[in-house]
Design a protein around this motif. Structure first.
Motif, mmCIF file in Angstrom:
data_model
loop_
_atom_site.group_PDB
_atom_site.id
_atom_site.type_symbol
_atom_site.label_atom_id
_atom_site.label_comp_id
_atom_site.label_asym_id
_atom_site.label_seq_id
_atom_site.Cartn_x
_atom_site.Cartn_y
_atom_site.Cartn_z
ATOM 1 N N VAL A 17 0.579 5.744 -3.462
ATOM 2 C CA VAL A 17 0.598 4.302 -3.194
ATOM 3 C C VAL A 17 1.935 3.920 -2.559
ATOM 4 C CG1 VAL A 17 0.629 2.001 -4.269
ATOM 5 C CG2 VAL A 17 -1.078 3.698 -4.971
ATOM 6 N N TYR A 18 3.006 4.412 -3.137
ATOM 7 C CA TYR A 18 4.339 4.073 -2.636
ATOM 8 C C TYR A 18 4.513 4.527 -1.175
ATOM 9 C CZ TYR A 18 9.417 3.747 -2.330
ATOM 10 O OH TYR A 18 10.694 3.429 -1.947
ATOM 11 N N LEU A 21 1.128 3.088 1.290
ATOM 12 C CA LEU A 21 0.723 1.687 1.346
ATOM 13 C C LEU A 21 0.883 1.083 2.735
ATOM 14 C CD1 LEU A 21 -0.489 -0.344 -0.568
ATOM 15 C CD2 LEU A 21 1.785 -1.120 -1.151
ATOM 16 N N GLU A 22 1.909 1.489 3.442
ATOM 17 C CA GLU A 22 2.143 0.925 4.773
ATOM 18 C C GLU A 22 1.236 1.544 5.832
ATOM 19 O OE1 GLU A 22 6.225 0.947 5.934
ATOM 20 O OE2 GLU A 22 6.890 0.079 4.039
ATOM 21 N N PRO A 26 -6.148 -0.027 1.644
ATOM 22 C CA PRO A 26 -6.586 0.034 0.251
ATOM 23 C C PRO A 26 -8.047 0.493 0.133
ATOM 24 C CG PRO A 26 -5.343 -1.956 0.612
ATOM 25 C CD PRO A 26 -5.547 -1.329 1.963
ATOM 26 N N PRO A 70 -3.965 -4.857 -1.114
ATOM 27 C CA PRO A 70 -2.995 -3.823 -1.491
ATOM 28 C C PRO A 70 -2.420 -3.981 -2.898
ATOM 29 C CG PRO A 70 -2.542 -4.621 0.721
ATOM 30 C CD PRO A 70 -3.608 -5.513 0.149
ATOM 31 N N LEU A 73 -3.886 -1.996 -5.871
ATOM 32 C CA LEU A 73 -3.587 -0.578 -6.048
ATOM 33 C C LEU A 73 -2.694 -0.332 -7.261
ATOM 34 C CD1 LEU A 73 -3.018 0.376 -2.326
ATOM 35 C CD2 LEU A 73 -4.829 1.266 -3.799
ATOM 36 N N ARG A 74 -1.859 -1.287 -7.589
ATOM 37 C CA ARG A 74 -0.935 -1.127 -8.715
ATOM 38 C C ARG A 74 -1.627 -1.216 -10.071
ATOM 39 N NH1 ARG A 74 4.795 -4.059 -7.806
ATOM 40 N NH2 ARG A 74 5.058 -3.779 -5.574
#
Length: 178
Positions: A17-18, A21-22, A26, A70, A73-74
């Motif tokens: 994810v980190y 993400l860019e 998602p 997005p 996702l966390r």
């Protein structure tokens, strides 16, 4: 094999994810994660743990895929902790607690004191899962992505390892005392 894949994805998820993400949608995360969980359901013997985890994860993937948000996702680590909390809590109410089932794999004839101990250990794990879900939720809501990644990708696993090791030490001390 899919179990190993899910384990590796679970461990790598915060970092994916980190880092991704860019660059990744998602929805792509939802498809890939959902495919792994479907494969898990279609392979091998199913247990209540498998069904609970798969149903929770697939609902998450569906929501993530539909929303494409997005920030969602966390919430996957929170969902996994809450699903495990529900499963462990349910096992206390209906039949044999999960920790007792695990203990019986190596020692089928547990004495009554050991059965009481496994119930207490199950309660400890419930505490871990709810605290972990709370911390991950707070980080998902208010912390920078780097803090969330550090906690969900490293610190939570270190805490889990400490809990395993601490419980093992307590169990050895109790066994030696009897």
């Amino acid at each position: 094999m899919t179990g190993l894949g899910l384990l590796l994805v679970g461990l790598a998820y915060p970092f994916a994810v980190y880092l991704g993400l860019e660059h990744l949608s998602p929805r792509l995360f939802a498809v890939l994660l959902g495919a792994l969980w479907v494969a898990k359901l279609l392979s091998g013997k199913q247990t209540p743990l498998n069904y609970t985890m798969a149903a929770s994860a697939l609902l998450f993937c569906l929501l993530l895929g539909l929303a494409g948000e997005p920030a969602l996702l966390r919430w996957y680590p929170v969902l996994i902790s809450l699903a495990l909390f529900g499963l462990f809590a349910g096992s206390l109410c209906t039949g044999m607690p999960i920790i007792e089932r695990l203990a019986r794999l190596s020692e089928p004839d547990l004495p009554p004191a050991a059965i009481r101990y496994t119930r207490q250990v199950t309660w400890v794990w419930l505490g871990y899962f709810i605290i972990n879900a709370g911390i991950a939720s707070g980080l998902a809501l208010w912390a920078p992505l780097s803090w969330w990644t550090l906690y969900t990708g490293l610190i939570a696993y270190l805490l889990m390892g400490l809990l395993f090791a601490g419980e093992w030490c307590v169990r050895q001390r109790i066994r030696n005392a009897t």
